[in-house]
Design a protein around this motif. Sequence first.
Motif, PDB file in Angstrom:
ATOM      1  N   PHE A   1      44.372  32.480  18.063  1.00  0.00           N
ATOM      2  CA  PHE A   1      44.394  33.645  18.946  1.00  0.00           C
ATOM      3  C   PHE A   1      45.314  33.409  20.129  1.00  0.00           C
ATOM      4  CE2 PHE A   1      40.257  33.594  16.903  1.00  0.00           C
ATOM      5  CZ  PHE A   1      40.094  34.914  16.494  1.00  0.00           C
ATOM      6  N   THR A   2      45.884  34.481  20.618  1.00  0.00           N
ATOM      7  CA  THR A   2      46.623  34.467  21.870  1.00  0.00           C
ATOM      8  C   THR A   2      46.096  35.594  22.746  1.00  0.00           C
ATOM      9  OG1 THR A   2      48.811  34.441  22.903  1.00  0.00           O
ATOM     10  CG2 THR A   2      48.531  35.924  21.035  1.00  0.00           C
ATOM     11  N   PHE A   3      46.114  35.367  24.036  1.00  0.00           N
ATOM     12  CA  PHE A   3      45.623  36.327  25.012  1.00  0.00           C
ATOM     13  C   PHE A   3      46.737  36.527  26.039  1.00  0.00           C
ATOM     14  CE2 PHE A   3      42.262  33.829  23.249  1.00  0.00           C
ATOM     15  CZ  PHE A   3      41.204  34.702  23.042  1.00  0.00           C
ATOM     16  N   THR A   4      47.077  37.759  26.312  1.00  0.00           N
ATOM     17  CA  THR A   4      48.157  38.031  27.255  1.00  0.00           C
ATOM     18  C   THR A   4      47.620  38.707  28.512  1.00  0.00           C
ATOM     19  OG1 THR A   4      48.662  40.143  26.211  1.00  0.00           O
ATOM     20  CG2 THR A   4      49.903  38.229  25.443  1.00  0.00           C
ATOM     21  N   VAL A   5      48.321  38.481  29.594  1.00  0.00           N
ATOM     22  CA  VAL A   5      48.033  39.123  30.878  1.00  0.00           C
ATOM     23  C   VAL A   5      49.363  39.658  31.390  1.00  0.00           C
ATOM     24  CG1 VAL A   5      47.250  38.775  33.247  1.00  0.00           C
ATOM     25  CG2 VAL A   5      46.086  37.602  31.365  1.00  0.00           C
ATOM     26  N   ASP A   6      49.429  40.945  31.604  1.00  0.00           N
ATOM     27  CA  ASP A   6      50.658  41.590  32.076  1.00  0.00           C
ATOM     28  C   ASP A   6      51.866  41.198  31.225  1.00  0.00           C
ATOM     29  OD1 ASP A   6      49.231  42.826  34.147  1.00  0.00           O
ATOM     30  OD2 ASP A   6      49.556  41.128  35.501  1.00  0.00           O
ATOM     31  N   GLY A   7      51.656  41.163  29.902  1.00  0.00           N
ATOM     32  CA  GLY A   7      52.739  40.880  28.968  1.00  0.00           C
ATOM     33  C   GLY A   7      53.090  39.420  28.789  1.00  0.00           C
ATOM     34  N   GLU A   8      52.439  38.528  29.520  1.00  0.00           N
ATOM     35  CA  GLU A   8      52.697  37.090  29.389  1.00  0.00           C
ATOM     36  C   GLU A   8      51.550  36.416  28.657  1.00  0.00           C
ATOM     37  OE1 GLU A   8      53.480  34.748  32.835  1.00  0.00           O
ATOM     38  OE2 GLU A   8      54.832  36.232  33.692  1.00  0.00           O
ATOM     39  N   GLU A   9      51.889  35.475  27.789  1.00  0.00           N
ATOM     40  CA  GLU A   9      50.848  34.706  27.119  1.00  0.00           C
ATOM     41  C   GLU A   9      50.143  33.846  28.163  1.00  0.00           C
ATOM     42  OE1 GLU A   9      50.288  32.077  23.091  1.00  0.00           O
ATOM     43  OE2 GLU A   9      52.135  31.772  24.241  1.00  0.00           O
TER      44      GLU A   9
ATOM     45  N   SER B   1      47.443  28.704  30.099  1.00  0.00           N
ATOM     46  CA  SER B   1      48.766  28.218  30.505  1.00  0.00           C
ATOM     47  C   SER B   1      48.731  27.790  31.968  1.00  0.00           C
ATOM     48  CB  SER B   1      49.835  29.290  30.296  1.00  0.00           C
ATOM     49  OG  SER B   1      49.731  30.295  31.279  1.00  0.00           O
ATOM     50  N   ALA B   2      49.569  26.847  32.300  1.00  0.00           N
ATOM     51  CA  ALA B   2      49.598  26.285  33.651  1.00  0.00           C
ATOM     52  C   ALA B   2      49.749  27.368  34.713  1.00  0.00           C
ATOM     53  CB  ALA B   2      50.729  25.259  33.767  1.00  0.00           C
ATOM     54  N   ALA B   3      50.540  28.393  34.432  1.00  0.00           N
ATOM     55  CA  ALA B   3      50.791  29.449  35.419  1.00  0.00           C
ATOM     56  C   ALA B   3      49.613  30.402  35.598  1.00  0.00           C
ATOM     57  CB  ALA B   3      52.026  30.249  35.006  1.00  0.00           C
ATOM     58  N   HIS B   4      48.626  30.343  34.697  1.00  0.00           N
ATOM     59  CA  HIS B   4      47.509  31.292  34.755  1.00  0.00           C
ATOM     60  C   HIS B   4      46.160  30.639  35.034  1.00  0.00           C
ATOM     61  CE1 HIS B   4      50.540  33.776  32.700  1.00  0.00           C
ATOM     62  NE2 HIS B   4      49.918  34.765  33.299  1.00  0.00           N
ATOM     63  N   ARG B   5      46.145  29.365  35.310  1.00  0.00           N
ATOM     64  CA  ARG B   5      44.870  28.671  35.534  1.00  0.00           C
ATOM     65  C   ARG B   5      44.215  29.096  36.842  1.00  0.00           C
ATOM     66  NH1 ARG B   5      47.306  23.126  33.274  1.00  0.00           N
ATOM     67  NH2 ARG B   5      47.298  23.798  31.105  1.00  0.00           N
ATOM     68  N   GLY B   6      42.885  29.066  36.837  1.00  0.00           N
ATOM     69  CA  GLY B   6      42.127  29.353  38.047  1.00  0.00           C
ATOM     70  C   GLY B   6      41.992  30.834  38.376  1.00  0.00           C
ATOM     71  N   ARG B   7      42.283  31.696  37.429  1.00  0.00           N
ATOM     72  CA  ARG B   7      42.219  33.141  37.670  1.00  0.00           C
ATOM     73  C   ARG B   7      41.168  33.855  36.817  1.00  0.00           C
ATOM     74  NH1 ARG B   7      48.562  34.787  37.446  1.00  0.00           N
ATOM     75  NH2 ARG B   7      49.367  33.059  38.674  1.00  0.00           N
ATOM     76  N   GLY B   8      40.352  33.092  36.090  1.00  0.00           N
ATOM     77  CA  GLY B   8      39.311  33.702  35.273  1.00  0.00           C
ATOM     78  C   GLY B   8      39.752  34.085  33.875  1.00  0.00           C
ATOM     79  N   HIS B   9      40.988  33.752  33.493  1.00  0.00           N
ATOM     80  CA  HIS B   9      41.480  34.124  32.168  1.00  0.00           C
ATOM     81  C   HIS B   9      40.796  33.337  31.047  1.00  0.00           C
ATOM     82  CE1 HIS B   9      44.280  36.579  34.255  1.00  0.00           C
ATOM     83  NE2 HIS B   9      45.087  35.592  34.624  1.00  0.00           N
ATOM     84  N   GLY B  10      40.478  32.070  31.313  1.00  0.00           N
ATOM     85  CA  GLY B  10      39.764  31.272  30.306  1.00  0.00           C
ATOM     86  C   GLY B  10      38.383  31.838  30.048  1.00  0.00           C
ATOM     87  N   ARG B  11      37.676  32.177  31.106  1.00  0.00           N
ATOM     88  CA  ARG B  11      36.342  32.790  30.984  1.00  0.00           C
ATOM     89  C   ARG B  11      36.432  34.101  30.199  1.00  0.00           C
ATOM     90  NH1 ARG B  11      31.542  32.918  34.119  1.00  0.00           N
ATOM     91  NH2 ARG B  11      32.478  31.446  35.562  1.00  0.00           N
ATOM     92  N   ALA B  12      37.420  34.918  30.515  1.00  0.00           N
ATOM     93  CA  ALA B  12      37.589  36.199  29.820  1.00  0.00           C
ATOM     94  C   ALA B  12      37.896  35.982  28.342  1.00  0.00           C
ATOM     95  CB  ALA B  12      38.691  37.019  30.487  1.00  0.00           C
ATOM     96  N   ALA B  13      38.724  34.990  28.043  1.00  0.00           N
ATOM     97  CA  ALA B  13      39.061  34.703  26.649  1.00  0.00           C
ATOM     98  C   ALA B  13      37.830  34.260  25.866  1.00  0.00           C
ATOM     99  CB  ALA B  13      40.152  33.629  26.577  1.00  0.00           C
ATOM    100  N   VAL B  14      37.010  33.399  26.460  1.00  0.00           N
ATOM    101  CA  VAL B  14      35.792  32.942  25.791  1.00  0.00           C
ATOM    102  C   VAL B  14      34.844  34.118  25.563  1.00  0.00           C
ATOM    103  CG1 VAL B  14      33.741  31.480  26.015  1.00  0.00           C
ATOM    104  CG2 VAL B  14      36.002  30.558  26.567  1.00  0.00           C
ATOM    105  N   SER B  15      34.753  35.023  26.512  1.00  0.00           N
ATOM    106  CA  SER B  15      33.904  36.213  26.337  1.00  0.00           C
ATOM    107  C   SER B  15      34.398  37.075  25.178  1.00  0.00           C
ATOM    108  CB  SER B  15      33.877  37.048  27.617  1.00  0.00           C
ATOM    109  OG  SER B  15      33.217  36.359  28.639  1.00  0.00           O
ATOM    110  N   LEU B  16      35.701  37.234  25.071  1.00  0.00           N
ATOM    111  CA  LEU B  16      36.261  38.010  23.958  1.00  0.00           C
ATOM    112  C   LEU B  16      36.007  37.316  22.617  1.00  0.00           C
ATOM    113  CD1 LEU B  16      39.603  39.162  25.593  1.00  0.00           C
ATOM    114  CD2 LEU B  16      37.685  40.635  24.918  1.00  0.00           C
TER     115      LEU B  16
END
Length: 145
Positions: A41-49, A84-99
């Motif tokens: 799986f891949t998860f994107t935020v504002d068009g970025e992986e 990804s290093a540029a997206h850490r600490g913003r809750g994206h990992g938590r959101a991905a696990v929820s999905l």
Amino acid sequence: MVQLWQTADYIAPFDPGNPGFTSHWWLEDLHRAADQPLDLFTFTVDGEEAVRASVEASTRINGDSYEGWSGHVDVTEIAFLEVSAAHRGRGHGRAAVSLLAAHYGARRLAAFSENADEFWGSIGWSRLRRLDGDGAYRSLFVNAP
């Protein structure tokens, strides 16, 4: 969340040019496309992986090794999850696990932590203690006791 499919033998479906990820996790140890044992799986935020995940949809863990479990326990294992290093600490990992949890429904999810105990604990997962106390094993976290 987009599920990726390995369409060619020994070639990962992930972008090899994305420097924000640990490349050997995603681009090595590949299989023939027809034999790929993992859901990718891949998860994107504002068009970025932002997040990648590989999941073993159905596996068993030897519950006799962990406090509170016995016999073989059927789980869906998140084999790797990386923000990804540029997206850490913003809750994206938590959101991905929820999905992922929603995608796999009522199945119990498990993850062997790769130096990420703080992350798994912070999202409310329970760490199961090994009965033998052997610290050489990665920590096992589950989303339901």
